[in-house]
Design a protein around this motif. Structure first.
Motif, PDB file in Angstrom:
ATOM      1  N   ASP A 124      41.597 -21.240  -8.096  1.00 25.35           N
ATOM      2  CA  ASP A 124      40.955 -19.929  -8.100  1.00 25.35           C
ATOM      3  C   ASP A 124      40.782 -19.428  -6.665  1.00 25.35           C
ATOM      4  OD1 ASP A 124      39.165 -17.764  -8.167  1.00 25.35           O
ATOM      5  OD2 ASP A 124      38.155 -18.531  -9.944  1.00 25.35           O
ATOM      6  N   PRO A 125      41.429 -18.319  -6.294  1.00 21.49           N
ATOM      7  CA  PRO A 125      41.311 -17.813  -4.924  1.00 21.49           C
ATOM      8  C   PRO A 125      39.892 -17.406  -4.549  1.00 21.49           C
ATOM      9  CG  PRO A 125      42.451 -16.216  -6.319  1.00 21.49           C
ATOM     10  CD  PRO A 125      42.340 -17.478  -7.108  1.00 21.49           C
ATOM     11  N   HIS A 126      39.106 -16.941  -5.526  1.00 16.27           N
ATOM     12  CA  HIS A 126      37.718 -16.581  -5.224  1.00 16.27           C
ATOM     13  C   HIS A 126      36.900 -17.829  -4.888  1.00 16.27           C
ATOM     14  CE1 HIS A 126      39.082 -13.037  -7.571  1.00 16.27           C
ATOM     15  NE2 HIS A 126      38.322 -12.389  -6.709  1.00 16.27           N
ATOM     16  N   ASN A 127      37.143 -18.926  -5.622  1.00 17.50           N
ATOM     17  CA  ASN A 127      36.471 -20.188  -5.306  1.00 17.50           C
ATOM     18  C   ASN A 127      36.850 -20.655  -3.905  1.00 17.50           C
ATOM     19  OD1 ASN A 127      34.788 -20.851  -7.447  1.00 17.50           O
ATOM     20  ND2 ASN A 127      36.377 -21.912  -8.591  1.00 17.50           N
ATOM     21  N   PHE A 128      38.139 -20.598  -3.596  1.00 17.89           N
ATOM     22  CA  PHE A 128      38.613 -21.051  -2.296  1.00 17.89           C
ATOM     23  C   PHE A 128      37.976 -20.225  -1.187  1.00 17.89           C
ATOM     24  CE2 PHE A 128      42.687 -21.865   0.407  1.00 17.89           C
ATOM     25  CZ  PHE A 128      41.983 -22.742   1.212  1.00 17.89           C
ATOM     26  N   GLY A 129      37.973 -18.911  -1.357  1.00  9.87           N
ATOM     27  CA  GLY A 129      37.373 -18.046  -0.347  1.00  9.87           C
ATOM     28  C   GLY A 129      35.888 -18.309  -0.174  1.00  9.87           C
ATOM     29  N   SER A 130      35.194 -18.501  -1.297  1.00 17.92           N
ATOM     30  CA  SER A 130      33.757 -18.786  -1.245  1.00 17.92           C
ATOM     31  C   SER A 130      33.491 -20.111  -0.533  1.00 17.92           C
ATOM     32  CB  SER A 130      33.193 -18.836  -2.668  1.00 17.92           C
ATOM     33  OG  SER A 130      31.848 -19.250  -2.671  1.00 17.92           O
ATOM     34  N   LEU A 132      35.382 -21.531   1.758  1.00 11.31           N
ATOM     35  CA  LEU A 132      35.629 -21.342   3.190  1.00 11.31           C
ATOM     36  C   LEU A 132      34.442 -20.657   3.859  1.00 11.31           C
ATOM     37  CD1 LEU A 132      39.385 -20.257   3.241  1.00 11.31           C
ATOM     38  CD2 LEU A 132      38.428 -22.443   3.971  1.00 11.31           C
ATOM     39  N   ARG A 133      33.871 -19.686   3.175  1.00  9.57           N
ATOM     40  CA  ARG A 133      32.711 -18.986   3.722  1.00  9.57           C
ATOM     41  C   ARG A 133      31.537 -19.947   3.909  1.00  9.57           C
ATOM     42  NH1 ARG A 133      30.057 -13.557   0.929  1.00  9.57           N
ATOM     43  NH2 ARG A 133      28.497 -13.122   2.544  1.00  9.57           N
ATOM     44  N   THR A 134      31.302 -20.804   2.913  1.00 11.68           N
ATOM     45  CA  THR A 134      30.216 -21.781   3.002  1.00 11.68           C
ATOM     46  C   THR A 134      30.537 -22.853   4.040  1.00 11.68           C
ATOM     47  OG1 THR A 134      29.781 -21.415   0.654  1.00 11.68           O
ATOM     48  CG2 THR A 134      28.752 -23.328   1.671  1.00 11.68           C
ATOM     49  N   ALA A 135      31.811 -23.241   4.124  1.00 10.74           N
ATOM     50  CA  ALA A 135      32.215 -24.247   5.115  1.00 10.74           C
ATOM     51  C   ALA A 135      31.915 -23.766   6.525  1.00 10.74           C
ATOM     52  CB  ALA A 135      33.700 -24.565   4.966  1.00 10.74           C
ATOM     53  N   ASP A 136      32.186 -22.496   6.794  1.00 14.89           N
ATOM     54  CA  ASP A 136      31.892 -21.935   8.107  1.00 14.89           C
ATOM     55  C   ASP A 136      30.386 -21.923   8.356  1.00 14.89           C
ATOM     56  OD1 ASP A 136      32.522 -20.436  10.568  1.00 14.89           O
ATOM     57  OD2 ASP A 136      31.577 -18.753   9.527  1.00 14.89           O
ATOM     58  N   GLY A 163      36.211 -13.210   6.032  1.00 14.05           N
ATOM     59  CA  GLY A 163      36.723 -13.444   7.376  1.00 14.05           C
ATOM     60  C   GLY A 163      36.581 -14.864   7.872  1.00 14.05           C
ATOM     61  N   ALA A 164      35.920 -15.750   7.098  1.00 14.40           N
ATOM     62  CA  ALA A 164      35.717 -17.125   7.553  1.00 14.40           C
ATOM     63  C   ALA A 164      37.031 -17.876   7.713  1.00 14.40           C
ATOM     64  CB  ALA A 164      34.811 -17.876   6.573  1.00 14.40           C
ATOM     65  N   VAL A 165      38.083 -17.404   7.044  1.00 14.88           N
ATOM     66  CA  VAL A 165      39.392 -18.038   7.158  1.00 14.88           C
ATOM     67  C   VAL A 165      39.884 -18.060   8.601  1.00 14.88           C
ATOM     68  CG1 VAL A 165      40.692 -15.923   6.735  1.00 14.88           C
ATOM     69  CG2 VAL A 165      41.710 -18.109   6.143  1.00 14.88           C
ATOM     70  N   GLU A 166      39.397 -17.150   9.426  1.00 16.29           N
ATOM     71  CA  GLU A 166      39.800 -17.111  10.830  1.00 16.29           C
ATOM     72  C   GLU A 166      39.056 -18.142  11.682  1.00 16.29           C
ATOM     73  OE1 GLU A 166      42.295 -15.391  11.554  1.00 16.29           O
ATOM     74  OE2 GLU A 166      42.411 -13.991   9.868  1.00 16.29           O
ATOM     75  N   TYR A 167      38.062 -18.802  11.119  1.00 12.12           N
ATOM     76  CA  TYR A 167      37.227 -19.727  11.898  1.00 12.12           C
ATOM     77  C   TYR A 167      37.266 -21.170  11.422  1.00 12.12           C
ATOM     78  CZ  TYR A 167      35.316 -15.346  13.627  1.00 12.12           C
ATOM     79  OH  TYR A 167      35.189 -14.099  14.179  1.00 12.12           O
ATOM     80  N   VAL A 168      37.636 -21.396  10.166  1.00 13.15           N
ATOM     81  CA  VAL A 168      37.678 -22.760   9.629  1.00 13.15           C
ATOM     82  C   VAL A 168      39.119 -23.261   9.668  1.00 13.15           C
ATOM     83  CG1 VAL A 168      37.185 -24.234   7.647  1.00 13.15           C
ATOM     84  CG2 VAL A 168      35.738 -22.238   8.100  1.00 13.15           C
TER      85      VAL A 168
END
Length: 263
Positions: A124-130, A132-136, A163-168
């Motif tokens: 699920d791309p929404h799960n993945f994005g979420s 990444l946001r929490t990981a950051d 935008g967390a994908v740019e930092y993790v």
């Protein structure tokens, strides 16, 4: 746990995204667009022809600073390019995402006690994005995903991550079992998640650790369960004895942050 072996310094290699379909080379929405522009990944900025306001002016300024051309287009064009996503009147064509190799991720992870996340065939791309946001937000040092049968970095993932994908840092590997072996050889304790295991509140998070989050429906694959040092579980009292992968991952990531910050 094995003693950490000395690793020969290696160049941080990146693996270009193989599928360069145009539809995967866009980000949209304000946060994702701003972060991609600031990261220098923008090729062309598309703005809705009747869009006005502070956010639009900010994007125009960033585009000018980065020498990214701006094109004003009808809303219908943005709807099509974003596959009818919530684009907020802005969409950025970007260079393909570049994944790290596992060697590259380990090389650039300089924390004294690094914390890595392994996503086992998340779909699920929404799960993945979420996640990444929490990981950051929780200080995760990097994420490892499989190359096949798993969602990668897509526009939906990027927007969901705000935008967390740019930092993790994200490494993509061919074989997760081999990746786990390499992590163990590098001195990591590897933890899995399941319905049965050690209460996550008793989790020992000292030293280098890696946490596996399983697939949304199937959980962790049977093969990986044999590779982990310890299984963790989240006790529940309700009628539905399972949690969304993103929710479970978030709870465990912040548990590491809580324990390591001494709170």
């Amino acid at each position: 746990m094995k003693d950490k072996r000395k690793r020969k310094p290696q160049k941080a290699v990146v693996v270009p995204e193989e599928n360069n379909n145009e539809e995967k080379n866009f980000v949209f929405g304000h946060h994702a667009t701003v972060e991609a522009l600031q990261a220098g990944r923008g090729n062309k900025l598309f703005l809705q022809e009747d869009a006005r306001g502070e956010k639009i002016e900010q994007l125009k300024g960033l585009a000018q600073t980065q020498a990214v051309p701006v094109k004003w287009v009808p809303k219908q064009k943005l709807d099509t390019l974003s596959d009818h996503g919530v684009h907020q009147g802005m969409l950025l064509a970007i260079t393909p995402y570049e994944y790290l190799t596992l060697d590259g991720l380990l090389e650039q992870t300089t924390a004294e006690a690094p914390f890595l996340l392994i996503l086992d065939s998340l779909e699920d791309p929404h799960n993945f994005g979420s996640i990444l946001r929490t990981a950051d937000a929780s200080g995760v040092n990097g994420v490892i995903i499989p190359k096949h049968r798993s969602v990668g970095i897509t526009p939906v993932v990027t927007k969901a991550s705000t935008g967390a994908v740019e930092y993790v840092p994200i490494a993509r590997v061919t074989n997760l079992s081999q990746a786990i072996k390499q992590l163990k050889d590098a001195g990591y304790w590897v933890f899995g998640t399941d319905m049965e295991g050690t209460d996550y509140r008793q989790w020992k998070v000292d030293g280098p650790i890696a946490l596996i989050i399983g697939n949304e429906g199937r959980g962790m694959s049977a093969g990986l369960k044999k590779d982990v040092d310890e299984m963790l579980t989240i006790p529940m009292t309700g009628h539905v004895q399972s949690l969304n992968a993103g929710v479970a991952a978030g709870l465990l990531m912040f548990e590491v942050l809580r324990k390591r910050s001494g709170s």
